[in-house]
Scaffold this active site. Structure first.
Site, short mmCIF file in Angstrom:
data_model
loop_
_atom_site.label_atom_id
_atom_site.label_comp_id
_atom_site.label_asym_id
_atom_site.label_seq_id
_atom_site.Cartn_x
_atom_site.Cartn_y
_atom_site.Cartn_z
N SER A 238 0.81 -1.23 0.00
CA SER A 238 0.00 0.00 0.00
C SER A 238 0.84 1.28 0.00
CB SER A 238 -0.94 -0.01 1.20
OG SER A 238 -0.22 0.30 2.37
N LYS B 56 2.71 5.98 7.44
CA LYS B 56 1.94 7.10 6.87
C LYS B 56 2.90 8.20 6.46
CE LYS B 56 -2.37 5.75 7.53
NZ LYS B 56 -3.31 5.60 6.42
#
Lengths: 131, 426
Positions: free
Chosen positions: A50, A87
């Protein structure tokens, strides 16, 4: 964990070997290059795809420093919904947000509005195997 | 009668990691934050670390796992087998972080260290303690408590108070007596089971009462250490910081068996492995041993079977750190104490009378024998360091090792090994 690579002072050439071959000046020490604060630095292996858009691939090793403060666009490790995740941290007008590195505005998480979320550490290097 | 020292006061901090093993397990596993968590000892035997939530439920320290299984099931307590590779690495990180404040530190155990803070001003010292605490938390993720006082013994008391304090930091300088009045005798550092029995029998049940007993009484009824503890409670330094890593005086290796062991052969395997480990340890420290103790025992909790426990100490003619020699002696010792028909739960060895290898007395045979064996031992240590523990061993240590530890609930993370790095799913 110690990994050093001998660093030769002479160029590689064909033909007669340099008499300086025996003379190894120093070792290239990847630890000192990749790690500035050893007690606060952890190596974490990632699984999943991802974060490909920020250059993190399945199986890569992340060098994570817990002691430094994230900057704008730092890649960070953070706890969301009881999981550690990777992140991108962005700062807009003094407010810090976490994103998945995508342009999708919906997955922006405002850190000030979510005090339970902490920045666990800042990714300083990604080690990726090329072959 | 009051006791205060007139000279410039020492200041020492005791930094203690809160529920250390649990905190290590939480580092890469936020799911278990704010939930009851316990870590079990080797072989999943007893509870050795509890989160605050687990303490509240009523799980006691040191309790055998089977006794708390019901509580664990009812309250969804998260259970972990001890993962000493991880705890060891995190401990080293905590200690290194501490060293960024001062070199004058004494690593007291895997999760505690004393630091000399005599150079810090009184009015600054609590903030300094907070800074230590915050830096360790930020760099390593491990919460700590910081107790500061004028002696090591008092800093232990202070740490106890700091643990219940919101900030986790306290400088025990004023109203010391009020705290000592509430501090139970058996919780004082250096007061063991026997000593606390003696004190209680004589009506001394708090730190305050101990502080105020007469010097003659202490000297008569206890030992030097007892007297030192009393002085330290009065704020007079008697136990100094041991900043240099003093070499060990004995080396002990033991394990409980995953599955109970009956045969002599299996015990021999286990004793041999322990000898190899212990010998390697003392070789690393350039030490030799003059005495080896071998012990075996069955489970004291097993009510269906007879209990048996025995040990034998053997003095060696020449101090040595040679694995082969130690194994030979240990096996002969084991054969003396082994009894057929018992189900053994634990076996161990202790190397004692350790000394510097260089201090060894002159021995006629030694030069030839030693040189040969030293080369062999060096080759063995080198190969094992390079290719992993037990790459080279001796056949007696066995290869299958069915008696090895049970670690059903291990997190299997090792932050210091590429093989077992923490994994993050993204």
């Amino acid at each position: 964990m110690k990994l050093t690579i001998p660093f030769y002072l002479h160029k590689v050439g064909a033909g007669f070997p340099s008499p300086a071959t025996d003379y190894i000046e120093d070792d290239v020490d990847l630890n000192s290059h990749l790690i500035t604060n050893a007690p606060a630095t952890f190596i974490i292996r990632v699984q999943g795809k991802s974060m490909v858009n920020v250059g993190i691939y399945d199986g890569d090793l992340l060098i994570v420093d817990k002691s430094i403060e994230p900057r704008n666009f730092s890649t960070v490790i953070t706890n969301i919904n009881e999981e550690l995740v990777v992140k991108t941290l962005i700062k807009e007008k003094g407010v810090s947000y976490l994103t998945s590195g995508s342009k999708n505005i919906l997955d922006k998480i405002n850190l000030a509005e979510n005090p339970e979320i902490i920045v666990w550490g800042v990714v300083t290097y990604v080690i990726h195997k090329q072959q | 009668m009051s006791y205060t020292s007139s000279s410039k006061k020492n200041k020492v901090a005791l930094i203690d990691c809160n529920s250390f093993y649990v905190s290590c397990e939480r580092l890469f596993n936020p799911k278990i934050n704010n939930k009851p968590v316990v870590v079990l000892s080797n072989n999943d035997g007893c509870v050795i670390s509890r989160s605050t939530e687990a303490k509240i439920i009523g799980i006691k320290m040191g309790e055998p796992y089977f006794k708390v299984k019901e509580l664990v099931r009812k309250n969804n307590v998260h259970i972990f087998s001890s993962n000493y590779a991880l705890y060891g690495d995190i401990s080293r990180r905590v200690m290194k972080t501490l060293k960024s404040f001062s070199d004058k530190i004494e690593i007291y155990s895997i999760d505690e260290a004393f630091v000399d803070l005599s150079h810090v001003e009184d009015k600054e010292i609590e903030n300094y303690g907070k800074e230590i605490r915050e830096r360790i938390l930020k760099w390593t993720g491990i919460p700590t408590s910081v107790g500061i006082a004028n002696t090591k013994t008092l800093s232990k008391v202070a740490n106890n108070i700091a643990k219940k304090n919101k900030t986790g930091v306290i400088y025990l300088n004023e109203n010391i007596d009020n705290h000592l009045k509430k501090f139970h005798i058996s919780d004082i550092w250096g007061v063991g089971k026997q000593l606390s029995k003696l004190y209680i029998k004589n009506g001394i049940d708090t730190a305050y009462k101990l502080k105020n007993i007469s010097n003659t009484w202490v000297k008569k009824r206890t030992n030097v250490l007892g007297a030192k503890t009393v002085m330290e409670l009065r704020g007079i330094t008697c136990i100094n910081l041991e900043t240099q890593e003093t070499k060990r005086k004995s080396c002990c290796v033991s394990r409980s068996f995953g599955k109970k062991v009956e045969s002599l052969e299996k015990l021999e395997e286990s004793i041999t492995t322990h000898c190899l480990n212990a010998a390697e340890k003392i070789r690393n420290d350039d030490q030799t041993t003059r005495s080896i103790t071998i012990y075996i025992r069955t489970s004291p909790f097993d009510q269906n079977r007879k209990y048996y426990s025995n040990s034998v100490a053997i003095d060696l003619p020449v101090a040595t750190n040679n694995s082969l020699e130690l194994v030979k002696v240990a096996i002969s010792g084991l054969k003396k104490i082994y009894k057929y028909g018992f189900f053994y739960q634990k076996a161990g060895i202790v190397l004692s009378k350790l000394r510097e290898a260089s201090e060894n007395e002159f021995n006629l045979l030694a030069p030839i024998m030693e040189n040969k064996s030293q080369t062999l031992m060096k080759a063995m240590d080198f190969t094992n360091a390079k290719y992993g523990r037990n790459a080279i061993s001796i056949a007696q240590a066995g290869i299958n090792n069915s008696w090895k530890m049970r670690r059903e609930h291990s997190s299997k993370i090792d932050t210091a090994s590429f093989k077992d790095l923490p994994i993050l799913k993204i």
